[in-house]
Enzyme design. Structure first.
Site, PDB file in Angstrom:
ATOM      1  N   THR A  71      -4.803  11.640   5.601  1.00  0.00           N
ATOM      2  CA  THR A  71      -4.534  10.907   4.370  1.00  0.00           C
ATOM      3  C   THR A  71      -5.781  10.955   3.495  1.00  0.00           C
ATOM      4  O   THR A  71      -6.877  11.262   3.983  1.00  0.00           O
ATOM      5  CB  THR A  71      -4.194   9.435   4.647  1.00  0.00           C
ATOM      6  OG1 THR A  71      -5.361   8.797   5.225  1.00  0.00           O
ATOM      7  CG2 THR A  71      -3.017   9.306   5.611  1.00  0.00           C
ATOM      8  N   ASP A  76      -1.725  -7.056  -4.767  1.00  0.00           N
ATOM      9  CA  ASP A  76      -3.027  -7.086  -4.112  1.00  0.00           C
ATOM     10  C   ASP A  76      -2.864  -7.957  -2.872  1.00  0.00           C
ATOM     11  O   ASP A  76      -2.639  -9.159  -2.984  1.00  0.00           O
ATOM     12  CB  ASP A  76      -4.067  -7.682  -5.062  1.00  0.00           C
ATOM     13  CG  ASP A  76      -5.453  -7.796  -4.441  1.00  0.00           C
ATOM     14  OD1 ASP A  76      -5.585  -7.638  -3.209  1.00  0.00           O
ATOM     15  OD2 ASP A  76      -6.411  -8.058  -5.196  1.00  0.00           O
ATOM     16  N   VAL A  77      -2.961  -7.351  -1.697  1.00  0.00           N
ATOM     17  CA  VAL A  77      -2.620  -8.094  -0.478  1.00  0.00           C
ATOM     18  C   VAL A  77      -3.625  -9.195  -0.144  1.00  0.00           C
ATOM     19  O   VAL A  77      -3.375 -10.005   0.749  1.00  0.00           O
ATOM     20  CB  VAL A  77      -2.447  -7.161   0.740  1.00  0.00           C
ATOM     21  CG1 VAL A  77      -1.268  -6.228   0.528  1.00  0.00           C
ATOM     22  CG2 VAL A  77      -3.727  -6.399   1.052  1.00  0.00           C
ATOM     23  N   LYS A  93      -8.066  -5.103  13.185  1.00  0.00           N
ATOM     24  CA  LYS A  93      -6.969  -4.377  13.807  1.00  0.00           C
ATOM     25  C   LYS A  93      -6.626  -4.939  15.193  1.00  0.00           C
ATOM     26  O   LYS A  93      -5.455  -4.946  15.589  1.00  0.00           O
ATOM     27  CB  LYS A  93      -7.303  -2.885  13.895  1.00  0.00           C
ATOM     28  CG  LYS A  93      -7.434  -2.197  12.540  1.00  0.00           C
ATOM     29  CD  LYS A  93      -6.174  -2.322  11.702  1.00  0.00           C
ATOM     30  CE  LYS A  93      -6.248  -1.491  10.435  1.00  0.00           C
ATOM     31  NZ  LYS A  93      -5.013  -1.582   9.621  1.00  0.00           N
ATOM     32  N   ILE A 149      -0.015   6.897   4.015  1.00  0.00           N
ATOM     33  CA  ILE A 149       1.039   6.563   4.960  1.00  0.00           C
ATOM     34  C   ILE A 149       2.123   5.729   4.296  1.00  0.00           C
ATOM     35  O   ILE A 149       3.318   5.929   4.554  1.00  0.00           O
ATOM     36  CB  ILE A 149       0.444   5.830   6.169  1.00  0.00           C
ATOM     37  CG1 ILE A 149      -0.399   6.798   7.007  1.00  0.00           C
ATOM     38  CG2 ILE A 149       1.535   5.207   7.032  1.00  0.00           C
ATOM     39  CD1 ILE A 149      -1.235   6.139   8.078  1.00  0.00           C
ATOM     40  N   TYR A 164     -13.296  -3.555  10.629  1.00  0.00           N
ATOM     41  CA  TYR A 164     -12.024  -2.844  10.798  1.00  0.00           C
ATOM     42  C   TYR A 164     -11.473  -3.072  12.207  1.00  0.00           C
ATOM     43  O   TYR A 164     -10.309  -3.434  12.391  1.00  0.00           O
ATOM     44  CB  TYR A 164     -12.246  -1.359  10.537  1.00  0.00           C
ATOM     45  CG  TYR A 164     -11.000  -0.514  10.529  1.00  0.00           C
ATOM     46  CD1 TYR A 164     -10.261  -0.348   9.362  1.00  0.00           C
ATOM     47  CD2 TYR A 164     -10.561   0.134  11.680  1.00  0.00           C
ATOM     48  CE1 TYR A 164      -9.119   0.443   9.340  1.00  0.00           C
ATOM     49  CE2 TYR A 164      -9.414   0.916  11.681  1.00  0.00           C
ATOM     50  CZ  TYR A 164      -8.703   1.070  10.500  1.00  0.00           C
ATOM     51  OH  TYR A 164      -7.560   1.842  10.490  1.00  0.00           O
ATOM     52  N   ASN A 175       1.456  -2.346   5.418  1.00  0.00           N
ATOM     53  CA  ASN A 175       0.754  -1.084   5.586  1.00  0.00           C
ATOM     54  C   ASN A 175      -0.602  -1.033   4.883  1.00  0.00           C
ATOM     55  O   ASN A 175      -1.488  -0.298   5.310  1.00  0.00           O
ATOM     56  CB  ASN A 175       1.652   0.051   5.058  1.00  0.00           C
ATOM     57  CG  ASN A 175       0.877   1.332   4.820  1.00  0.00           C
ATOM     58  OD1 ASN A 175       0.576   2.074   5.746  1.00  0.00           O
ATOM     59  ND2 ASN A 175       0.534   1.597   3.558  1.00  0.00           N
ATOM     60  N   SER A 201      -4.262  -0.013  14.657  1.00  0.00           N
ATOM     61  CA  SER A 201      -5.006   1.242  14.755  1.00  0.00           C
ATOM     62  C   SER A 201      -5.386   1.462  16.206  1.00  0.00           C
ATOM     63  O   SER A 201      -5.389   0.518  17.015  1.00  0.00           O
ATOM     64  CB  SER A 201      -6.274   1.153  13.890  1.00  0.00           C
ATOM     65  OG  SER A 201      -7.185   2.197  14.179  1.00  0.00           O
ATOM     66  N   GLY A 237       0.811  -1.212   0.000  1.00  0.00           N
ATOM     67  CA  GLY A 237       0.000   0.000   0.000  1.00  0.00           C
ATOM     68  C   GLY A 237       0.839   1.254   0.000  1.00  0.00           C
ATOM     69  O   GLY A 237       0.511   2.250   0.646  1.00  0.00           O
ATOM     70  N   GLY A 242      -4.243  -0.958   3.541  1.00  0.00           N
ATOM     71  CA  GLY A 242      -5.488  -1.054   4.283  1.00  0.00           C
ATOM     72  C   GLY A 242      -6.620  -0.287   3.625  1.00  0.00           C
ATOM     73  O   GLY A 242      -6.408   0.525   2.719  1.00  0.00           O
TER      74      GLY A 242
END
Length: 277
Positions: A188, A60-61, A157, A19, A153, A87, A140, A14, A89
């Site tokens: 961001t 592509d993760v 996390k 970030i 999410y 990173n 996060s 990413g 996300g």
């Protein structure tokens, strides 16, 4: 201080924007060679050209093969892998738990958790024979507290924090450190969209983040997280592993933009309604 990553090779997922981009730029400034992984190919390739000591790999993760390919490309191009920064996300599925579509839940977990697992797995694969390495993942504040993010999410996390601790416990025997970062909402494009509905409205997002920041007049920036990642990637954190590093202006310790209830002096409160000494 400069050259904090001199001679190191890093892979960042990413990394075309936000970030990840800030980290790629910061790492190269400090002497690293970087493999940039992303699905935003045009932007990623332009960034690679501007950095110089970098390569771009479509990644592509949600695909283990893609993440393995990023790691292998870094080793093939630069001869080693010293730092893996998971990173990539998204915000993912949003809304009440009873209306969250299952397919959106699965897609969110696929990016936010499975992608991190693939990064840890394949970084460990190439780092173990060399008996050294730093693996950094993105959690996060929503991964250490409740109520700060959508359900998928927050679940992912929190899981990243657990995976970080477990992997650190295993990989320490191979000289590999494993840590994660827990940022608050940072300025961001993704956060701008979440707060304003427009990923280009950075000014609007800056205004909102500044108003809600515990540090007066100071929003969280992508560079703040990039600097945290730089520290975890460097020898300066050489005895730090299994740690979740909050970059949140103290929010998870109770700091808020408004003053706490104990901010003004009053006589001490004692038993049975008595005050003072």
């Amino acid at each position: 201080m400069s050259g904090r990553l001199e001679g190191r090779v890093a892979a960042i997922t990413g990394a075309s924007s936000g970030i990840g981009r800030a980290a790629a730029e910061r790492f190269v400034e400090e002497g690293a060679r970087v493999a940039i992984g992303d699905i935003q190919d045009d932007v990623g390739q332009e960034l690679t050209k501007s950095l110089g000591d970098a390569i771009y790999v479509h990644c592509d993760v949600t695909s283990e093969d893609d993440v393995a390919g990023l790691v292998d490309a870094a080793v093939a191009e630069f001869g080693q892998l010293d730092v893996m920064y998971n990173n990539a996300g998204i915000v993912g599925a949003v809304g009440p738990v009873d209306t969250t579509p299952a397919d959106e839940w699965h897609a969110s977990i696929d990016v936010l958790l499975h992608g991190v697992f693939y990064g840890v797995k394949h970084a460990a694969r190439v780092m173990k024979p060399r008996m050294t390495g730093s693996i950094i993942s993105m959690s996060s504040t929503a991964g250490v507290m409740g109520g700060l993010g959508p359900h998928a999410y927050a679940a992912a996390k929190h899981a990243v924090v657990g995976l970080t601790k477990n992997a650190a416990a295993e990989l320490c025997r191979f000289g590999i450190r494993v840590n994660c970062i827990a940022p608050a909402s940072m300025l961001t494009p993704m956060v701008a969209f979440a707060h304003t509905g427009d990923h280009t409205n950075m000014d609007g997002a800056r205004e909102e983040l500044t108003a809600n920041s515990p540090l007066i007049g100071r929003p969280g920036l992508a560079a703040d997280v990039a600097n945290a990642a730089l520290w975890l990637a460097s020898d300066e954190s050489g005895y730090t592993s299994g740690h979740t590093l909050a970059t949140d202006a103290g929010f998870t310790t109770g700091a808020r933009a408004d003053a706490p209830g104990f901010a003004d002096y009053a006589p001490m409160i004692r038993e049975a309604g008595r005050t003072g000494l």
